[in-house]
Structures are given as C-alpha cells and as structure tokens.
Design an enzyme around this catalytic site. Structure first.
Site, short mmCIF file in Angstrom:
data_model
loop_
_atom_site.label_atom_id
_atom_site.label_comp_id
_atom_site.label_asym_id
_atom_site.label_seq_id
_atom_site.Cartn_x
_atom_site.Cartn_y
_atom_site.Cartn_z
N HIS A 156 10.71 -17.48 -39.99
CA HIS A 156 11.58 -16.61 -39.18
C HIS A 156 12.27 -15.53 -40.01
CE1 HIS A 156 10.95 -18.95 -35.64
NE2 HIS A 156 11.58 -20.02 -36.09
N ASP A 213 3.36 -23.81 -36.12
CA ASP A 213 4.71 -24.22 -35.74
C ASP A 213 4.92 -23.91 -34.25
OD1 ASP A 213 7.58 -24.69 -37.36
OD2 ASP A 213 7.81 -23.64 -35.45
N HIS A 250 7.42 -22.70 -32.82
CA HIS A 250 8.12 -21.43 -32.67
C HIS A 250 7.29 -20.30 -33.26
CE1 HIS A 250 11.28 -24.59 -32.92
NE2 HIS A 250 11.81 -23.90 -31.92
#
Length: 338
Positions: free
Chosen positions: A122, A159, A161
């Site tokens: 992220h 993942d 996300h």
C-alpha cells in the site's frame, strides 16, 4: 524454501490491538518449524539510496524523522514506533535478497521467500498507508532492474486488498507488469478493471476485482485465463509474488473463501508460468491476519516447492466471477485502441 528473515522486523510493534502484529512472524516461524527443508537467511538491510529508487527522498526524510521522534499514528491505520524505520529497512532488504536470489536462479527447494514486516504494497512513492511504510516488492523490483541483467519484472499480488502503492509506482512503466486479484470494495478502494496503465505502461496493469465470496475455483480461473497469459506475453526475467494470505476463508478482515490448499494451487501456477518464460521466482510477504491461516498458507507455499502436488479445485466458477473475468478480457482487448 529459503526464507529471508530478520529479528529486527519484530521490533515494529503498532500496539496490542493492531492486526499487523509481530506475532504474525512468530506464528509463521512456529509453523515452519514443523516442516522439512526450511532454511533461514538474514540479508543486509536496504540502503537509503536503494529505497529511494521506489520512494521520494522527501517522504523518506519525513518517515525517518517521524520514527526517530518516537512515532505515533501516521494515519488512522498506520502506526509507527522508533524501531519502525530499522524494521522497514530490514523488511525491504529481505525482499531485495529474494529478488537477487531469484534472478541468480535459486529455484525448487531453494526458492526465496522474504517474510519481513511491516508489509509494503500500500505504500506509494510519497506516503505510508495501510500498515505499510516502504513498498518492499517495489524496492525489490527496482533493485533487480538496477543491479542485475533483469530488464522486465512481473509482479502478481494475491493479497485480498489491492496493492495501490505497487500499481501507482509502476503505472506508467513499460518494464514492470503489475497484476492483482483482490476483493472489490475493500480498502483502499482502487484496482478497478479499467486501471490498465498509462503512457509507456499502457497495458502493464491488470486488475481482477472479485466480489466477496470468491474462492479457489475463481482464483484459479483468474490465474489461468488472465494472469498467466498476460505474464507469458510480457515475458519477464523475474516474477515476484506479493503474497498476502488474507483472502483465506477464515481471515477476520476479508470475505473471500480461498482455502489453504487453494494457495498451494496458486503457488503451483506461479511456478509453472515462471518456468514457462524462464524467469526467476521470488515471494514477498504482505497481509494475513489470522495467525493460523497465515502461517498455514506460508507453510503450504513451502510444501509445493518441497515437492507436494496441490489438487486443482473442481467447483464451477460463480456467475459473478465469470462476468468479472469476461469484463477484464474485454478491457484488455481494447488496450491500444483508445
């Protein structure tokens, strides 16, 4: 497998109620202690100039100052302590090690897997977010491109996300292909089908945003019909997997239904595609917040490289997932005609 590990990654401790806990690595190590053929490697930390291949120097300045002053809440999800900066350098360094060893030809039982933390996918070039401070897989990809004969890197992010940071860093680059299979609507809200890259990077981003409930059959179909053909066409020298295990059916912060055995099938698929294009293959730890399913998932990846043959699911792909796959295929056919 050979696992990149450093005790310094335990020192980043965002607090007892935070899901991204040092216990994640402790659980993985405990599970791997039950497995045959596990080897640990402690690589050197990433240097600042190596981090800055993926991150802006001004951001790195702010992060170092923030940690050295004692840390705190960078944002509502992302908490640092004084030890976070050394831990982040260690985690990035382990990821660089995984890339170097993959490029050098380590494979089979010597396939590298960096199990550092904090995770990274992220983190964007100029900011921390989503538990992430340095984008480990991006630092690793840049390291391989800058210091080895690697000319093209493909990154697969499984993942739950979407790895907005990795996508953002390479969005206009033609030498890095980023593919993500993730749950639609989860944090950080990016990863739509029409996000396919721009400029020199047009067509080098592939997103598969499944609805909640997708499991083994849906993920395998996405790999077989979308990811693997795209990687084969891209023909990378290095394949890196951003390996989060929070799409597991028992993870507390997602609604996907991937099983531990399913991760074995996905691992086998990545092994097959990297062999097909004669690319090195390495793994970098991302999320996973049930200690049991996280550690079992990492153990399953190891077992595949230790010789286990995973069983491909026989379930039919859901209609919703089939529609997403078809929409991705349609979007990719339109690349270059805009």
């Amino acid at each position: 497998m050979r696992f990149g590990y450093d005790d310094a990654c335990l020192d980043h401790d965002p607090g007892p109620r935070h899901p991204e806990s040092p216990d994640r690595l402790r659980a993985i190590r405990q599970e791997l202690s039950k497995r045959h053929g596990v080897e640990y490697v402690s690589a050197r930390d990433a240097k600042r100039e190596e981090v800055e291949r993926a991150h802006e120097s001004g951001y790195v300045d702010r992060l170092v100052e923030f940690c050295e002053s004692g840390g705190g809440s960078w944002d509502p999800d992302t908490t640092a302590v004084e030890e976070t900066w050394p831990a982040a350098l260690a985690s990035a360094g382990q990821s660089m090690w995984a890339a170097r060893r993959a490029v050098a030809g380590d494979s089979g039982r010597e396939t590298p897997f960096a199990i550092g933390r904090p995770p990274g996918h992220h983190a964007v070039a100029d900011n921390a977010m989503g538990f992430c401070f340095l984008n480990n897989v991006a630092v690793a990809a840049e390291h391989a491109l800058a210091t080895t004969e690697t000319e093209r890197v493909a990154i697969l992010d499984w993942d739950v996300h979407h790895g907005n940071g990795t996508q953002d860093i390479f969005y206009d680059r033609g030498d890095v292909f980023y593919a993500s299979v993730h749950e639609d609507g989860l944090y950080p809200g990016t990863g739509d089908i029409d996000e396919t890259g721009e400029g020199d990077g047009e067509g080098t981003t592939l997103n598969v945003p499944f609805d909640a409930g997708a499991g083994d059959a849906e993920y395998v179909a996405a790999f077989d019909e979308l990811v693997i053909p795209a990687f084969e066409a891209f023909d990378p020298d290095l394949v890196l997997v951003s390996a989060g295990f929070d799409a597991h059916r028992h993870d507390p912060i997602s609604r996907m239904h991937v099983s531990t055995d399913g991760y074995g099938v996905l691992t086998e698929r990545m092994q097959t595609v990297s062999d097909a294009v004669n690319a090195g293959l390495g793994f970098v730890l991302e999320g996973g917040y049930s200690l049991d399913t996280l550690s079992e998932g990492v153990g399953m990846v190891h077992e595949v490289f230790d010789g286990m043959t995973p069983v491909t699911p026989e379930e039919d792909v859901s209609e919703d997932a089939r529609e997403v796959i078809d929409d991705v295929l349609d979007a990719r056919q339109g690349i270059g005609s805009k």
